[in-house]
Design a protein around this motif. Structure first.
Motif, short mmCIF file in Angstrom:
data_model
loop_
_atom_site.label_atom_id
_atom_site.label_comp_id
_atom_site.label_asym_id
_atom_site.label_seq_id
_atom_site.Cartn_x
_atom_site.Cartn_y
_atom_site.Cartn_z
N PHE A 103 0.59 5.92 -7.43
CA PHE A 103 -0.66 6.45 -7.95
C PHE A 103 -1.08 7.75 -7.27
O PHE A 103 -2.26 8.05 -7.16
CB PHE A 103 -1.77 5.39 -7.84
N ALA A 104 -0.07 8.50 -6.81
CA ALA A 104 -0.37 9.84 -6.28
C ALA A 104 -0.96 10.70 -7.39
O ALA A 104 -1.78 11.59 -7.15
CB ALA A 104 0.89 10.47 -5.72
N GLU A 105 -0.53 10.43 -8.62
CA GLU A 105 -1.11 11.05 -9.81
C GLU A 105 -1.65 9.94 -10.69
O GLU A 105 -1.04 8.88 -10.83
CB GLU A 105 -0.04 11.85 -10.57
N ILE A 162 0.83 -1.21 0.00
CA ILE A 162 0.00 0.00 0.00
C ILE A 162 0.86 1.26 0.00
O ILE A 162 0.50 2.27 -0.61
CB ILE A 162 -0.99 0.02 1.20
N ASP A 163 2.03 1.20 0.66
CA ASP A 163 2.92 2.37 0.70
C ASP A 163 3.44 2.69 -0.71
O ASP A 163 3.55 3.86 -1.10
CB ASP A 163 4.07 2.14 1.66
N HIS A 164 3.77 1.64 -1.46
CA HIS A 164 4.24 1.87 -2.83
C HIS A 164 3.10 2.35 -3.72
O HIS A 164 3.29 3.23 -4.55
CB HIS A 164 4.83 0.57 -3.40
N LEU A 165 1.91 1.79 -3.53
CA LEU A 165 0.77 2.21 -4.35
C LEU A 165 0.42 3.67 -4.11
O LEU A 165 0.05 4.39 -5.05
CB LEU A 165 -0.44 1.33 -4.04
N PRO A 200 -5.17 4.43 -5.26
CA PRO A 200 -4.51 3.51 -4.33
C PRO A 200 -5.45 2.59 -3.55
O PRO A 200 -5.15 1.41 -3.38
CB PRO A 200 -3.75 4.46 -3.39
N ASN A 201 -6.59 3.12 -3.11
CA ASN A 201 -7.50 2.31 -2.30
C ASN A 201 -8.58 1.62 -3.13
O ASN A 201 -9.51 1.03 -2.58
CB ASN A 201 -8.16 3.19 -1.23
#
Length: 304
Positions: free
Chosen positions: A226-228, A219-222, A240-241
């Motif tokens: 996928f911040a953008e 989840i930390d990498h996602l 991310p979620n």
């Protein structure tokens, strides 16, 4: 401060973890968060995680639009990703803040030359060719045995189609020869960081993370990746979620869902996970998408 110390020692994996921990504290200071994001972008950059580095630079610039280090880092990422038009735009944005910034002036000229020269390379490779990637990994069996990780060494076939970027993968200190430098890294404390391949079957796209620390959660990498939204996600589903992760047991032709809260090591230790060609692989789908329902139709799927 801890992250900066690790960065000075060129221990970029630990520096990245420290900056991430600082960001998780949610201090509420936009300027400090911009610095943490820019520093984490630098750590990602040195590990070869250019897309994650770029996403951090984008977030830092949103918090502090005049943060020149974030702009320089973003431009550098675009250069590495061969996005020369975007690199030029970032350079020009930075030069509006400081017209004499040497790095931006030089990068702007280089990007313009490469763009005009037509030196465009694909940053995303065809999904099917990625699935054909083969490699060699020479490892100390004790390191994997004590972690209960099962490594499958596939014989190389010179006539088999391979991706230039993942031709050989190896444990640092045991073997090296990858075209991209992708290899399993052994830290001073005995921890491993792996190159990890993310596959997006619905869009025939991939992401390649060069250094995924075994104790880091998916989840930390996602959250960083996928911040953008990626340019191919026109429906804006890949948040991310809103993602489901799976790995495939090719021998049994079965799929296993991955808990995003789990670390890479927890997944690698699964009794049916086999690391092929030195590169863990994970498939990513948007939750409850028509494509995933069709993809899993007729397959035995072990869900959480």
């Amino acid at each position: 401060n801890e992250g900066n110390e690790y960065f000075k020692e060129k221990d970029y994996g630990r520096a990245l973890a420290a900056y991430s921990e600082g960001l998780r504290r949610r201090c509420g200071d936009a300027e400090l968060d911009a610095v943490l994001l820019t520093n984490r972008a630098a750590a990602h950059f040195h590990l070869g995680n250019y897309r994650s580095s770029l996403n951090d630079a984008i977030q830092a610039k949103k918090l502090k639009p005049t943060h020149l280090k974030a702009i320089i880092r973003g431009a550098l990422c675009h250069m590495e990703l061969k996005n020369f038009v975007e690199a030029i735009a970032w350079c020009e944005e930075g030069l509006e803040i400081d017209s004499k910034e040497k790095k931006l002036v030089e990068m702007r000229a280089k990007a313009d030359k490469l763009k005009l020269g037509g030196t465009f390379l694909e940053t995303q490779t065809d999904f099917s060719s990625r699935r054909k990637c083969q490699g060699r990994a020479e490892v100390d069996s004790d390191l994997l045995w004590e972690r209960n990780i099962k490594l499958v060494l596939e014989p190389s076939d010179e006539e088999e189609e391979v991706s230039d970027g993942l031709a050989e993968l190896s444990l640092d200190g045991f073997h090296s020869g990858s075209a991209t430098g992708a290899k399993v890294q052994l830290d001073a404390d005995g921890s491993l960081s792996w190159p990890v391949l993310f596959l997006y079957p619905e869009h025939e796209q991939t992401d390649f993370t060069v250094a995924f620390h075994e104790s880091s959660r998916f989840i930390d990498h996602l959250m960083v990746m996928f911040a953008e939204l990626p340019p191919w996600d026109l429906e804006k589903k890949y948040l991310p979620n809103n993602l489901e992760l799976y790995f495939e047991d090719e021998e049994r032709e079965e799929m296993y869902e991955v808990n995003p809260e789990h670390t890479l090591l927890q997944v690698l230790q699964h009794e049916r996970y086999f690391v092929k060609a030195g590169t863990p692989t994970v498939l990513v789908f948007a939750k409850r998408s028509p494509f995933s329902k069709k993809y899993f139709s007729g397959k035995k799927v072990h869900r959480l």
